[in-house]
Design a protein around this motif. Structure first.
Motif, mmCIF file in Angstrom:
data_model
loop_
_atom_site.group_PDB
_atom_site.id
_atom_site.type_symbol
_atom_site.label_atom_id
_atom_site.label_comp_id
_atom_site.label_asym_id
_atom_site.label_seq_id
_atom_site.Cartn_x
_atom_site.Cartn_y
_atom_site.Cartn_z
ATOM 1 N N UNK A 1 0.806 -1.206 0.000
ATOM 2 C CA UNK A 1 0.000 0.000 0.000
ATOM 3 C C UNK A 1 0.842 1.260 0.000
ATOM 4 N N UNK A 2 0.237 2.422 -0.002
ATOM 5 C CA UNK A 2 0.974 3.693 -0.050
ATOM 6 C C UNK A 2 1.787 3.932 1.221
ATOM 7 N N UNK A 3 2.929 4.621 1.055
ATOM 8 C CA UNK A 3 3.762 4.953 2.203
ATOM 9 C C UNK A 3 3.162 6.158 2.936
ATOM 10 N N UNK A 4 3.865 6.615 3.993
ATOM 11 C CA UNK A 4 3.285 7.694 4.807
ATOM 12 C C UNK A 4 3.163 8.991 4.030
ATOM 13 N N UNK A 5 4.074 9.226 3.069
ATOM 14 C CA UNK A 5 4.024 10.459 2.297
ATOM 15 C C UNK A 5 2.763 10.524 1.445
ATOM 16 N N UNK A 6 2.450 9.434 0.757
ATOM 17 C CA UNK A 6 1.257 9.411 -0.092
ATOM 18 C C UNK A 6 -0.013 9.408 0.748
ATOM 19 N N UNK A 7 0.082 8.796 1.906
ATOM 20 C CA UNK A 7 -1.116 8.773 2.756
ATOM 21 C C UNK A 7 -1.458 10.182 3.226
ATOM 22 N N UNK A 8 -0.404 10.990 3.537
ATOM 23 C CA UNK A 8 -0.678 12.351 3.996
ATOM 24 C C UNK A 8 -1.007 13.299 2.832
ATOM 25 N N UNK A 9 -0.335 13.175 1.719
ATOM 26 C CA UNK A 9 -0.532 14.112 0.610
ATOM 27 C C UNK A 9 -1.785 13.791 -0.217
ATOM 28 N N UNK A 10 -2.041 12.521 -0.434
ATOM 29 C CA UNK A 10 -3.128 12.128 -1.335
ATOM 30 C C UNK A 10 -4.306 11.472 -0.609
ATOM 31 N N UNK A 11 -4.270 11.488 0.731
ATOM 32 C CA UNK A 11 -5.387 10.956 1.523
ATOM 33 C C UNK A 11 -5.738 9.519 1.129
ATOM 34 N N UNK A 12 -4.719 8.692 1.115
ATOM 35 C CA UNK A 12 -4.927 7.282 0.810
ATOM 36 C C UNK A 12 -4.650 6.449 2.041
ATOM 37 N N UNK A 13 -5.340 5.346 2.179
ATOM 38 C CA UNK A 13 -5.183 4.456 3.335
ATOM 39 C C UNK A 13 -4.871 3.044 2.856
ATOM 40 N N UNK A 14 -4.249 2.273 3.780
ATOM 41 C CA UNK A 14 -3.962 0.880 3.475
ATOM 42 C C UNK A 14 -5.146 0.006 3.851
#
Length: 955
Positions: free
Chosen positions: A763-776
């Protein structure tokens, strides 16, 4: 004596009036008279005052009947009287007027006989050129018109005849003068008494005399019928000889095409036009309709004088319309419109082959899931003595759909029949089975709907021999023939016999049986049927005459309608496509064909460098996975260079023997396809015509499907690849650097793919989770925890082998469970594969950088050096093999496969050119359809104009 003279004069008056009554009808054509019927609503001809029921105009009465002898008048006993002046005057008057009346009547009878014989002479206008030109120019030297006017005509001869009414009146006055108040009154009364007794005698024998006269008349008709048939046979043989001489080229002047052949060509063009564009022409045809097994095909075969159609007992044999064009020729042959083969109809093997061919064409026309087809089969039949006409045999009308038939068979047959019969100029030949009840017939109601007034319908009753045997009341047959049994009206009514029901009967045997039956039939003897209403010969004459009459009346109107259609289409083309030529579908196909062949030839202009570059790149993309996964990774797990080289050599040998040559050929074939597609689909600028796109795509796909690489290419390629992989000697530093660069590119590409796979797994790393609002997801969370645990293990042992031990898997699982993560051993293995793969590729790239300066050690075989670059040598061997394989495949492409592909493309184009349905499917659009319409209409108009011109010349 005077009374006898008066009776003779009265008979002359009646005979004279009878001649005048029949004169207008004699001027009609011999066949035209056979279709007039007393019950026809539009016919208002006056019947002659004196004519027996057999005195009709047909083939049985073309010659004048011999005069019948009247029974001598019997007089009673008469004493000798001395009234010699009265006797002398009566005899003189009788002798004078008998001589004069015989002369006038005999002359007129001779003229009438001559006119009848002149009508029977065949039309030899097509052979005028045989006679020298001086004969046709004789009217320039002799005034024939003046000679003709000087000769007396029939009206002048009639004026020479005495006034018989005045003669009878004078004789009556003379008789009254001698009988009134004379001593001979008793004697004249005795004579009158004797005449009364003679009248009584005649009354007694009238019935016998009528029977005798009818029998004698029938025998006379049959006698002249045989004479007429003999003359016609001789005429047929003479015409056959003339036509044979023309065929042999004795006459240098070329014969023109016959009228019926020209007309048939017009109908063929119209048939294609109608089928493609759903239009209807109104040109005459003879449409043969009837119930199934009513004898339609048998009647057609009798008219064509050959057993040309497939036959079966009770089975539907006519499954599509068959257009039969009958014309005269020296030999009795048949041929199809789209074939040059001639079937000799005098040979039984050719007849069987023709019937088989017709049956095959019918089954070919019938689509899957159907029983009948509206597509027309065109057949030309030529032979001596055939009546010129065009007939269309339609499938028989059925009442019930039986097993094996499509559910819509009945409606399809009705629609096909109506489509042909709704033509206002079509002649409907309605066939009715005489051996079954008329109430069971379906076709009569259908014909009545299409032609309610019977102005273009000819009714034919078949199997009259069976009808006469089975019908209790013979008058029922007469009611059917006269159209009184059902409301259907017709232009003419005919009765025919089509054989004894034996399919092996010849046409000659059927004709003899038919003539024999009607000679002995009660239907003729009792005057239920007229002589002109029987036999298929009389039917064919009547139908042919009616057909040509309809043609002459309607063809010019049809030509005018097509002229108007042509003008409208040309105007539409000028308004929509002013700068384009009018190319029909075939012309467009030829243009597209040339473009496609030019594009195939352009393949040979591709440079060798371009071929080798795309081949090498495509081949590496195809085999790179196998090289990295199955050869390099397993060999890299070994502990020393010897084991590494041994593993590599074994795996390369196995790969070369089994997979590599086949993969290389597949890559070369796909590369050829891609280049061919690129040339076919790339736009050509302003000259590009998108109307060809579908055709080019279809040609490309079909050509690629048919093309196969040379079978011997793999064997030769295997030897070349094996020798290339055996070589380990890198000659210079440039090759070494090229191999390192090739290895780095391959490993970096695999590393990138591996990292993408790991990212999708965890899944997305912490950077993508914060910038693009994605979750695992929960599964990604488990994979991420497992990855972290495995990375810790690799950090502890960077030289860990490629596989996890069982205890290691257990340790990882327990560590994850301690953090509250439930994990399956299979998930641990999958995650380890990607994690280790990334670790290995990064390590290999670092080693690759170290080997950049290793060429010096390589030349010394890595002696006294801790650096071993066997993996670089492996990639050099792979790179060299790819280059040599690409060069070999390029030579095969340019020398062999491009030419074979060009050959396949030509074959595909030739097949498409013969498949009209394929061309219609691939070349579509308003422009194509408009050009097709224009071409067809122009062709139809030209053929109609030529036919009309020939028709006027024949007149």
């Amino acid at each position: 004596m005077l009374e006898g003279c008066s009776e003779v004069c009265h008979s002359l008056v009646k005979r004279s009036s009878g001649v005048q009554g029949t004169l207008p009808l004699q001027k009609l054509h011999l066949v035209s008279r056979s279709i007039y019927h007393s019950h026809h609503p539009t016919l208002k001809l006056q019947r002659p005052q004196f004519r027996t029921s057999f005195h009709q105009f047909s083939s049985l009465t073309n010659l004048p009947l011999r005069k019948l002898k009247l029974s001598p008048i019997k007089y009673g006993y008469q004493p000798r009287r001395n009234f010699w002046p009265a006797r002398l005057a009566a005899r003189l008057l009788k002798l004078r007027y008998l001589i004069l009346g015989s002369a006038v009547g005999g002359g007129y009878t001779a003229k009438k006989t001559f006119d009848q014989w002149k009508d029977m002479i065949p039309d030899l206008s097509d052979y005028k050129w045989i006679v020298p030109d001086i004969v046709w120019e004789i009217d320039e030297y002799i005034d024939l018109e003046k000679i003709r006017k000087a000769l007396p005509n029939s009206e002048d001869l009639a004026k020479l005849a005495p006034d018989f009414d005045k003669i009878v009146e004078s004789l009556s006055l003379l008789k009254d003068f001698f009988t009134t108040g004379s001593p001979g009154e008793t004697a004249f009364r005795a004579t009158d008494h004797g005449s009364e007794s003679d009248k009584h005698y005649r009354k007694v024998t009238d019935k016998e005399k009528i029977d005798q006269l009818q029998e004698e008349l029938l025998h006379t008709q049959l006698k002249y019928q045989r004479i007429l048939e003999r003359l016609e046979k001789e005429n047929k043989e003479l015409r056959k000889l003339v036509l044979q001489k023309d065929d042999k080229g004795i006459h240098h002047r070329k014969l023109k095409k016959s009228l019926i052949d020209m007309y048939s060509e017009v109908l063929d063009v119209l048939s294609d036009y109608d089928a493609s564009y759903n239009t209807q022409d109104h040109l005459p045809r003879v449409v043969v309709v009837g119930d199934q097994s009513a004898g339609k095909t048998s009647v057609l075969e009798m008219i064509a004088q050959a057993r040309i159609f497939p036959r079966g007992s009770g089975e539907m044999m006519t499954r599509s319309p068959v257009k039969v064009t009958l014309s005269e020729g020296p030999h009795h042959v048949a041929l199809f419109k789209d074939s040059s083969r001639e079937f000799d109809l005098t040979k039984e093997e050719d007849l069987a082959a023709l019937r088989h061919e017709i049956e095959l064409r019918m089954r070919k026309n019938v689509k899957e899931g159907c029983t009948v087809s509206p597509e027309t089969i065109s057949l030309n039949v030529k032979g001596p003595g055939l009546q010129r006409m065009v007939l269309v045999d339609l499938p028989g009308v059925i009442n019930t759909v039986t097993s094996g038939m499509a559910p819509d068979t009945k409606e399809t047959i009705f629609s096909i029949s109506k489509a042909y019969m709704q033509n206002p100029n079509a002649i409907i030949l309605c066939i009715q089975d005489g051996s079954v009840d008329a109430e069971r017939s379906i076709v009569t109601d259908l014909v009545s709907q299409m032609d309610p007034h019977g102005r273009r319908t000819i009714f034919v009753l078949t199997k009259v021999d069976l009808a006469e045997k089975n019908v209790a009341s013979p008058s029922r047959i007469q009611q059917i023939i006269e159209g009184k049994l059902f409301p259907m009206k017709a232009l003419g009514y005919f009765a025919v016999v089509t054989g004894k029901g034996n399919s092996s009967e010849s046409i000659e045997a059927i004709r003899e049986y038919e003539e024999e039956f009607f000679q002995n039939s009660k239907l003729l003897k009792t005057s239920m049927l007229k002589a002109h209403q029987v036999t298929t010969r009389n039917l064919s004459l009547a139908v042919s005459d009616c057909f040509w009459k309809m043609v002459r009346e309607s063809v010019e109107q049809q030509a005018d309608s097509f002229k108007a259609t042509r003008f409208n289409l040309e105007t539409e083309w000028k308004n929509n496509y002013p700068r384009l030529r009018e190319l029909d579908r075939n012309e467009l196909f030829e243009k597209a064909k040339n473009e496609i062949l030019d594009e195939v030839i352009s393949l040979s202009q591709v440079t060798p460098k371009h071929w080798e570059e795309i081949l090498q790149q495509s081949l590496w993309e195809r085999v790179s996975t196998h090289v990295i996964e199955n050869i390099y990774l397993p060999a890299a797990q070994t502990m020393n260079s010897g084991t590494f080289n041994t593993t590599v050599d074994i795996k390369l040998k196995q790969w070369t023997d089994k997979q590599l040559p086949n993969k290389a050929v597949e890559v070369a074939w796909e590369t050829l396809q891609e280049e061919f597609s690129r040339f076919m689909t790339e736009p050509k600028g302003k000259e590009h015509d998108d109307i060809f796109d579908k055709l080019k795509e279809a040609v490309k796909e079909e050509s690629i499907k048919r093309h196969k690489w040379n079978d011997f290419a793999e064997d030769s390629l295997r030897v070349i690849q094996h020798n290339a992989l055996e070589d380990r000697s890198i000659s210079d530093k440039q090759q070494w650097d090229a191999a390192i660069y090739f290895m780095e590119e391959a490993l970096q590409a695999r590393l990138k793919d591996t990292e993408n796979a790991i990212e999708n797994m965890v899944g997305p790393d912490w950077k993508k989770r914060w910038l693009y609002w994605k979750n695992r997801t929960q599964e990604q969370f488990v994979h991420n925890e497992t990855k972290s645990e495995l990375e810790k293990m690799l950090k502890c042992n960077e030289e860990h082998p490629a596989y996890l031990a069982s205890d290691e898997i257990t340790t990882v699982r327990k560590n994850l469970e301690s953090r509250g993560v439930e994990v399956d051993p299979s998930l641990i293995k999958d995650t380890w594969h990607q994690v280790y793969r990334r670790h290995f590729l990064k390590t290999a790239l670092n080693h690759c950088n170290l080997c950049r300066r290793g060429f010096y050690y390589y030349q010394r075989h890595f002696v006294d050096s801790e650096l071993e670059c066997n993996d670089v040598v492996l990639f050099w061997r792979i790179q060299r093999m790819l280059a040599i394989t690409a060069n070999t495949l390029r030579q095969q492409l340019t020398n062999t496969e491009v030419r074979r592909l060009e050959k396949n493309v030509k074959e595909v184009l030739e097949d498409f050119a013969e498949d009209s349905e394929k061309k219609v499917k691939l070349l579509t659009g308003k422009r194509v359809q408009l050009a097709e319409d224009l071409k067809k209409v122009r062709e139809i108009q030209e053929k109609l104009d030529a036919f009309i011109e020939a028709l006027h010349q024949e007149k």
